[in-house]
Design an enzyme around this catalytic site. Structure first.
Site, PDB file in Angstrom:
ATOM      1  N   VAL A   1      15.093  -4.000  31.827  1.00  0.00           N
ATOM      2  CA  VAL A   1      15.542  -5.241  31.192  1.00  0.00           C
ATOM      3  C   VAL A   1      14.604  -6.394  31.563  1.00  0.00           C
ATOM      4  CG1 VAL A   1      17.426  -6.911  30.984  1.00  0.00           C
ATOM      5  CG2 VAL A   1      17.943  -4.470  31.132  1.00  0.00           C
ATOM      6  N   CYS A   2      14.227  -6.461  32.833  1.00  0.00           N
ATOM      7  CA  CYS A   2      13.332  -7.531  33.288  1.00  0.00           C
ATOM      8  C   CYS A   2      11.995  -7.498  32.558  1.00  0.00           C
ATOM      9  CB  CYS A   2      13.096  -7.412  34.790  1.00  0.00           C
ATOM     10  SG  CYS A   2      14.581  -7.591  35.793  1.00  0.00           S
ATOM     11  N   THR A   3      11.488  -6.304  32.319  1.00  0.00           N
ATOM     12  CA  THR A   3      10.195  -6.182  31.640  1.00  0.00           C
ATOM     13  C   THR A   3      10.278  -6.720  30.216  1.00  0.00           C
ATOM     14  OG1 THR A   3       9.661  -4.246  32.992  1.00  0.00           O
ATOM     15  CG2 THR A   3       8.368  -4.568  30.994  1.00  0.00           C
TER      16      THR A   3
ATOM     17  N   LEU B   1      10.458 -10.719  30.545  1.00  0.00           N
ATOM     18  CA  LEU B   1       9.188 -11.380  30.845  1.00  0.00           C
ATOM     19  C   LEU B   1       8.225 -11.264  29.667  1.00  0.00           C
ATOM     20  CD1 LEU B   1       8.265 -12.856  33.503  1.00  0.00           C
ATOM     21  CD2 LEU B   1      10.428 -11.625  33.620  1.00  0.00           C
TER      22      LEU B   1
END
Length: 230
Positions: A44-46, A49
Site C-alpha cells: 500500500v505504501c508503495t 508514494l
C-alpha cells in the site's frame, strides 16, 4: 497532548532521503504536507508514494512542500525509492524529489502522534509500533490546518488532500467556505461573518440565498480568471 487544528506544527531535526533537515527551515513560508507511512517495501505504501510522486507538480503549483516519514533508516528509503521510480516510469532523475524522514527511533512520529495503538500486528521485530497513515496540512505560519489518520490497511486519496488545500487557500484569500463535495470551480458559500452592505461590496449581485445562513456565490478564483481573460 494530541496535536489539534490551530496548533503550531512542532519543529524538529531529522535525517532524510535528501540529507539532514530542520523542519522549520525546510518549510519556511510555504504550505506543507507532512505524511507518514508504516514501512518501506510494503504494497500500500508503495502505491501511495508513487501517487504522491506523480502528483508532485499539482502540489508545487499550489506552493505546497511535501515531506514523508516512516520508521526506517535512510539506506532503506534510498533502496525503496528505486522501486517507486520503476513503478512510476521514471527514466533518469527520481520522481521522488521530496524528502522522506528516517524516523527509526520514532522521535518525530511520537512528537506528531503518528504511532499505531490499535493494530497490534503493525509493529517491527522489536514489537515497537509502526506509524499509521497520518496527514498534516500546515500553512505558511506553521499552523496545522488539517489532520487525517488512516489505518495501515487503507491507502490515502491524494486528490482529496489537494481538494482540501484548494479550499483552505481560497478561504484564506476570500470570505468564503466550501460546501460538501466541493471541487475547484464549483460554487462556494458566503462566510457567515459577511453581512449587510459587505455582501454587495464583496460579491455584488452574484449571491444565491437559499436560507439566511446559506448563501452561494461563484468561486472567486474562477471569476478572477474570467475577468482577466476578458
Amino acid at each position: 497532548m494530541a496535536l489539534r487544528l490551530g496548533d503550531i506544527a512542532p519543529d524538529f531535526e531529522a535525517e532524510t532521503s535528501k540529507g539532514p533537515i530542520k523542519f522549520s527551515e525546510y518549510v519556511k513560508d510555504s504550505w506543507a504536507i507532512l505524511f507518514s507511512h508504516p514501512d518501506d517495501y510494503t504494497p500500500v505504501c508503495t502505491t501511495e508514494l508513487s501517487a504522491v510522486a506523480l502528483s508532485a507538480g499539482d502540489f508545487a503549483s499550489r506552493g505546497v512542500k511535501l515531506i514523508g516519514l516512516s520508521a526506517n533508516d535512510v539506506a532503506s528509503h534510498e533502496g525503496w525509492i528505486k522501486d517507486i521510480d520503476a513503478l512510476t516510469g521514471s527514466a533518469g532523475a527520481s520522481n521522488v524529489d521530496f524528502p522522506i524522514i528516517a524516523d527509526k527511533d520514532r522521535s518525530v512520529s511520537t512528537l506528531y502522534g503518528m504511532l499505531d495503538n490499535l493494530d497490534k500486528t503493525n509493529v517491527d521485530a522489536k514489537g515497537i509500533p509502526f506509524t499509521v497513515r497520518s496527514v498534516f496540512i500546515i500553512d505558511p505560519a506553521r499552523v496545522i490546518r488539517l489532520t487525517l489518520t488512516y489505518p495501515a490497511s487503507t491507502g490515502r486519496n491524494f486528490p482529496e488532500i489537494i481538494r482540501v488545500i484548494d479550499s483552505l487557500q481560497l478561504g484564506d484569500k476570500h470570505k468564503i467556505t466550501t460546501p460538501a463535495n466541493w471541487n475547484k470551480g464549483d460554487k462556494v458559500i458566503v462566510h457567515p461573518s459577511v453581512q449587510g452592505e459587505q455582501v454587495q461590496k464583496l460579491f455584488g449581485d452574484d449571491v444565491e440565498v437559499v436560507y439566511p445562513y446559506l448563501r452561494f456565490t461563484s468561486d472567486p478564483s474562477t471569476k478572477k480568471a474570467a475577468n482577466g481573460s476578458a
